[in-house]
Scaffold this motif. Structure first.
Motif, PDB file in Angstrom:
ATOM      1  N   LEU A 132     -20.295 -17.784   0.501  1.00 37.57           N
ATOM      2  CA  LEU A 132     -20.342 -17.620  -0.957  1.00 37.57           C
ATOM      3  C   LEU A 132     -18.990 -17.717  -1.638  1.00 37.57           C
ATOM      4  CD1 LEU A 132     -22.860 -14.620  -1.217  1.00 37.57           C
ATOM      5  CD2 LEU A 132     -23.355 -17.071  -1.328  1.00 37.57           C
ATOM      6  N   GLY A 133     -17.911 -17.724  -0.884  1.00 33.70           N
ATOM      7  CA  GLY A 133     -16.588 -17.783  -1.495  1.00 33.70           C
ATOM      8  C   GLY A 133     -16.327 -16.577  -2.381  1.00 33.70           C
ATOM      9  N   ALA A 134     -16.060 -16.846  -3.656  1.00 33.39           N
ATOM     10  CA  ALA A 134     -15.742 -15.767  -4.592  1.00 33.39           C
ATOM     11  C   ALA A 134     -16.976 -15.140  -5.233  1.00 33.39           C
ATOM     12  CB  ALA A 134     -14.826 -16.309  -5.692  1.00 33.39           C
ATOM     13  N   GLU A 135     -18.168 -15.643  -4.927  1.00 35.95           N
ATOM     14  CA  GLU A 135     -19.347 -15.259  -5.702  1.00 35.95           C
ATOM     15  C   GLU A 135     -20.120 -14.086  -5.101  1.00 35.95           C
ATOM     16  OE1 GLU A 135     -21.446 -18.982  -6.068  1.00 35.95           O
ATOM     17  OE2 GLU A 135     -20.339 -19.495  -7.890  1.00 35.95           O
ATOM     18  N   PHE A 136     -19.408 -13.055  -4.672  1.00 39.03           N
ATOM     19  CA  PHE A 136     -20.081 -11.832  -4.233  1.00 39.03           C
ATOM     20  C   PHE A 136     -19.127 -10.658  -4.387  1.00 39.03           C
ATOM     21  CE2 PHE A 136     -17.797 -12.771  -0.362  1.00 39.03           C
ATOM     22  CZ  PHE A 136     -17.682 -11.581   0.343  1.00 39.03           C
ATOM     23  N   ALA A 137     -19.696  -9.474  -4.311  1.00 36.94           N
ATOM     24  CA  ALA A 137     -18.915  -8.241  -4.357  1.00 36.94           C
ATOM     25  C   ALA A 137     -19.024  -7.548  -3.009  1.00 36.94           C
ATOM     26  CB  ALA A 137     -19.431  -7.328  -5.464  1.00 36.94           C
ATOM     27  N   ALA A 138     -17.892  -7.187  -2.428  1.00 42.04           N
ATOM     28  CA  ALA A 138     -17.836  -6.473  -1.157  1.00 42.04           C
ATOM     29  C   ALA A 138     -17.388  -5.041  -1.420  1.00 42.04           C
ATOM     30  CB  ALA A 138     -16.870  -7.162  -0.193  1.00 42.04           C
ATOM     31  N   VAL A 139     -18.190  -4.088  -0.964  1.00 43.37           N
ATOM     32  CA  VAL A 139     -17.937  -2.667  -1.231  1.00 43.37           C
ATOM     33  C   VAL A 139     -17.853  -1.936   0.099  1.00 43.37           C
ATOM     34  CG1 VAL A 139     -18.778  -0.587  -2.383  1.00 43.37           C
ATOM     35  CG2 VAL A 139     -19.257  -2.854  -3.381  1.00 43.37           C
ATOM     36  N   LEU A 140     -16.778  -1.179   0.303  1.00 38.30           N
ATOM     37  CA  LEU A 140     -16.595  -0.430   1.544  1.00 38.30           C
ATOM     38  C   LEU A 140     -16.509   1.059   1.234  1.00 38.30           C
ATOM     39  CD1 LEU A 140     -16.301  -1.061   4.582  1.00 38.30           C
ATOM     40  CD2 LEU A 140     -13.833  -0.851   4.280  1.00 38.30           C
ATOM     41  N   LEU A 141     -17.353   1.836   1.924  1.00 37.49           N
ATOM     42  CA  LEU A 141     -17.471   3.261   1.655  1.00 37.49           C
ATOM     43  C   LEU A 141     -16.916   4.083   2.821  1.00 37.49           C
ATOM     44  CD1 LEU A 141     -21.115   3.261   0.196  1.00 37.49           C
ATOM     45  CD2 LEU A 141     -18.953   2.966  -1.040  1.00 37.49           C
ATOM     46  N   GLY A 159     -11.317 -14.693  -3.075  1.00 34.07           N
ATOM     47  CA  GLY A 159     -11.622 -14.480  -4.487  1.00 34.07           C
ATOM     48  C   GLY A 159     -12.788 -13.572  -4.776  1.00 34.07           C
ATOM     49  N   ALA A 160     -13.448 -13.052  -3.735  1.00 31.62           N
ATOM     50  CA  ALA A 160     -14.562 -12.128  -3.962  1.00 31.62           C
ATOM     51  C   ALA A 160     -14.057 -10.831  -4.584  1.00 31.62           C
ATOM     52  CB  ALA A 160     -15.284 -11.839  -2.649  1.00 31.62           C
ATOM     53  N   LEU A 161     -14.935 -10.153  -5.292  1.00 31.67           N
ATOM     54  CA  LEU A 161     -14.619  -8.843  -5.849  1.00 31.67           C
ATOM     55  C   LEU A 161     -14.633  -7.827  -4.716  1.00 31.67           C
ATOM     56  CD1 LEU A 161     -14.209  -7.085  -8.436  1.00 31.67           C
ATOM     57  CD2 LEU A 161     -16.685  -6.739  -8.418  1.00 31.67           C
ATOM     58  N   THR A 162     -13.559  -7.071  -4.555  1.00 33.21           N
ATOM     59  CA  THR A 162     -13.459  -6.105  -3.459  1.00 33.21           C
ATOM     60  C   THR A 162     -13.284  -4.696  -4.013  1.00 33.21           C
ATOM     61  OG1 THR A 162     -11.083  -6.586  -3.259  1.00 33.21           O
ATOM     62  CG2 THR A 162     -12.581  -7.749  -1.769  1.00 33.21           C
ATOM     63  N   VAL A 163     -14.097  -3.780  -3.497  1.00 32.07           N
ATOM     64  CA  VAL A 163     -14.153  -2.412  -4.007  1.00 32.07           C
ATOM     65  C   VAL A 163     -14.151  -1.458  -2.826  1.00 32.07           C
ATOM     66  CG1 VAL A 163     -15.433  -0.787  -5.443  1.00 32.07           C
ATOM     67  CG2 VAL A 163     -15.563  -3.250  -5.934  1.00 32.07           C
ATOM     68  N   ALA A 179      -8.952  -0.118   4.913  1.00 30.76           N
ATOM     69  CA  ALA A 179      -9.161  -1.280   4.046  1.00 30.76           C
ATOM     70  C   ALA A 179      -8.034  -1.425   3.034  1.00 30.76           C
ATOM     71  CB  ALA A 179     -10.503  -1.151   3.332  1.00 30.76           C
ATOM     72  N   ILE A 180      -7.611  -0.320   2.454  1.00 34.16           N
ATOM     73  CA  ILE A 180      -6.527  -0.358   1.466  1.00 34.16           C
ATOM     74  C   ILE A 180      -5.227  -0.802   2.135  1.00 34.16           C
ATOM     75  CG2 ILE A 180      -5.119   1.065  -0.076  1.00 34.16           C
ATOM     76  CD1 ILE A 180      -7.718   2.784  -0.489  1.00 34.16           C
ATOM     77  N   ALA A 181      -4.998  -0.367   3.376  1.00 36.08           N
ATOM     78  CA  ALA A 181      -3.788  -0.753   4.100  1.00 36.08           C
ATOM     79  C   ALA A 181      -3.796  -2.226   4.477  1.00 36.08           C
ATOM     80  CB  ALA A 181      -3.636   0.109   5.355  1.00 36.08           C
ATOM     81  N   ALA A 182      -4.982  -2.789   4.744  1.00 37.97           N
ATOM     82  CA  ALA A 182      -5.078  -4.185   5.173  1.00 37.97           C
ATOM     83  C   ALA A 182      -4.788  -5.148   4.025  1.00 37.97           C
ATOM     84  CB  ALA A 182      -6.456  -4.465   5.754  1.00 37.97           C
ATOM     85  N   ARG A 183      -5.292  -4.848   2.846  1.00 40.75           N
ATOM     86  CA  ARG A 183      -5.087  -5.706   1.673  1.00 40.75           C
ATOM     87  C   ARG A 183      -5.523  -4.958   0.437  1.00 40.75           C
ATOM     88  NH1 ARG A 183      -6.955  -9.686  -1.895  1.00 40.75           N
ATOM     89  NH2 ARG A 183      -5.739 -11.627  -1.849  1.00 40.75           N
ATOM     90  N   ASP A 184      -4.714  -4.988  -0.611  1.00 39.28           N
ATOM     91  CA  ASP A 184      -5.076  -4.274  -1.832  1.00 39.28           C
ATOM     92  C   ASP A 184      -6.405  -4.782  -2.366  1.00 39.28           C
ATOM     93  OD1 ASP A 184      -2.825  -2.615  -1.996  1.00 39.28           O
ATOM     94  OD2 ASP A 184      -1.652  -4.189  -2.983  1.00 39.28           O
ATOM     95  N   PRO A 185      -7.415  -3.904  -2.476  1.00 42.31           N
ATOM     96  CA  PRO A 185      -8.680  -4.324  -3.085  1.00 42.31           C
ATOM     97  C   PRO A 185      -8.538  -4.409  -4.602  1.00 42.31           C
ATOM     98  CG  PRO A 185      -8.765  -1.993  -2.561  1.00 42.31           C
ATOM     99  CD  PRO A 185      -7.438  -2.494  -2.059  1.00 42.31           C
ATOM    100  N   ASP A 186      -9.549  -4.954  -5.238  1.00 42.69           N
ATOM    101  CA  ASP A 186      -9.523  -5.008  -6.704  1.00 42.69           C
ATOM    102  C   ASP A 186      -9.639  -3.607  -7.308  1.00 42.69           C
ATOM    103  OD1 ASP A 186      -9.426  -7.901  -7.114  1.00 42.69           O
ATOM    104  OD2 ASP A 186     -11.422  -7.909  -6.237  1.00 42.69           O
ATOM    105  N   PHE A 187     -10.504  -2.772  -6.696  1.00 44.57           N
ATOM    106  CA  PHE A 187     -10.749  -1.433  -7.222  1.00 44.57           C
ATOM    107  C   PHE A 187     -10.773  -0.414  -6.087  1.00 44.57           C
ATOM    108  CE2 PHE A 187     -12.734  -4.127 -10.468  1.00 44.57           C
ATOM    109  CZ  PHE A 187     -12.291  -3.541 -11.649  1.00 44.57           C
ATOM    110  N   VAL A 188     -10.226   0.754  -6.363  1.00 46.63           N
ATOM    111  CA  VAL A 188     -10.401   1.944  -5.529  1.00 46.63           C
ATOM    112  C   VAL A 188     -11.008   3.002  -6.440  1.00 46.63           C
ATOM    113  CG1 VAL A 188      -9.277   3.748  -4.176  1.00 46.63           C
ATOM    114  CG2 VAL A 188      -8.489   1.375  -3.987  1.00 46.63           C
ATOM    115  N   LEU A 189     -12.281   3.346  -6.182  1.00 47.65           N
ATOM    116  CA  LEU A 189     -13.038   4.155  -7.130  1.00 47.65           C
ATOM    117  C   LEU A 189     -13.866   5.223  -6.424  1.00 47.65           C
ATOM    118  CD1 LEU A 189     -14.575   1.209  -9.231  1.00 47.65           C
ATOM    119  CD2 LEU A 189     -12.611   2.618  -9.896  1.00 47.65           C
ATOM    120  N   PRO A 190     -14.144   6.339  -7.084  1.00 46.51           N
ATOM    121  CA  PRO A 190     -15.151   7.272  -6.571  1.00 46.51           C
ATOM    122  C   PRO A 190     -16.533   6.675  -6.707  1.00 46.51           C
ATOM    123  CG  PRO A 190     -14.417   7.974  -8.740  1.00 46.51           C
ATOM    124  CD  PRO A 190     -13.544   6.804  -8.353  1.00 46.51           C
ATOM    125  N   LEU A 191     -17.485   7.258  -5.996  1.00 47.89           N
ATOM    126  CA  LEU A 191     -18.843   6.710  -5.981  1.00 47.89           C
ATOM    127  C   LEU A 191     -19.429   6.543  -7.381  1.00 47.89           C
ATOM    128  CD1 LEU A 191     -20.602   8.477  -2.976  1.00 47.89           C
ATOM    129  CD2 LEU A 191     -20.060   6.050  -3.199  1.00 47.89           C
TER     130      LEU A 191
END
Length: 205
Positions: A132-141, A159-163, A179-191
């Protein structure tokens, strides 16, 4: 977001993002986190959501039944060659890696565990990035190991959205920190803010 750019810790006003799918990975503490995230999504949620949660291979998974009872979205266990449909919540089965093919069907693999896990979050994120390239959102909890960190980095590089769940908000912070150490995600957020972000994702035209 480029490497070295600090992740956003809140949603900007008017945030909107187009995507073809949302992928969510979790491990220790993940059942509760996923229920908190998914139980309030409406039955008419437009995007497909696929989840990978680390599970023992020697036990039958009851996650599909659990999510079906608690979530308004239709819920199915992902299966080999199953076409992805909008508005459906898919759960990875135990004992198999889950991948997405370019024709928007799932594939299951018996390849060796990755990061001691099968299904592996890295494998899912990598396959989505390739399909999908950039056309998805990846979320890690929440989680107790580093599975998902490299896959999220691969997704973000494409180019995917990373959270990533805020480690301070996670039941077990190891996976978000990796995940944050491997590469800065787009967002770091609470649930609660990840839930809001998901409500501002729109289908790709």
């Amino acid at each position: 977001m480029k490497v070295g750019t600090a992740p956003a810790t809140s949603l900007p006003a008017g945030f909107r993002r187009a995507a073809r799918m949302v992928a969510i990975g979790a491990s220790a503490g993940g059942v509760e986190a996923l229920l908190s995230l998914l139980a309030t999504l409406p039955a008419g949620y437009a995007l497909p959501i696929v989840t990978v949660l680390h599970l023992p291979e020697d036990r039958e998974s009851l996650l599909t039944e659990l999510f079906a009872k608690r979530c308004a979205m239709p819920t199915r266990e992902a299966a080999d060659k199953l076409p992805v449909e909008p508005g459906v919540l898919y759960v990875a089965p135990p004992g198999y890696h889950l991948l997405l093919e370019s024709d928007m069907t799932f594939a299951l693999s018996c390849d060796a565990p990755v990061r001691f896990s099968r299904p592996s979050i890295d494998v899912l994120f990598d396959s989505l990035a390739d399909a999908l390239g950039a056309e998805f959102a990846a979320v890690l909890l929440t989680g107790a190991n580093d599975d998902g960190a490299q896959g999220l980095a691969h997704a973000g590089a494409g180019g995917a959205l990373t959270v990533v769940q805020d480690p301070a908000d996670a039941a077990v912070p190891d996976m978000p920190r990796a995940a944050i150490a491997a590469r800065d995600p787009d967002f770091v957020l609470p649930l609660k803010d990840i839930r809001e972000l998901m409500n501002h994702l729109e289908p790709c035209p």
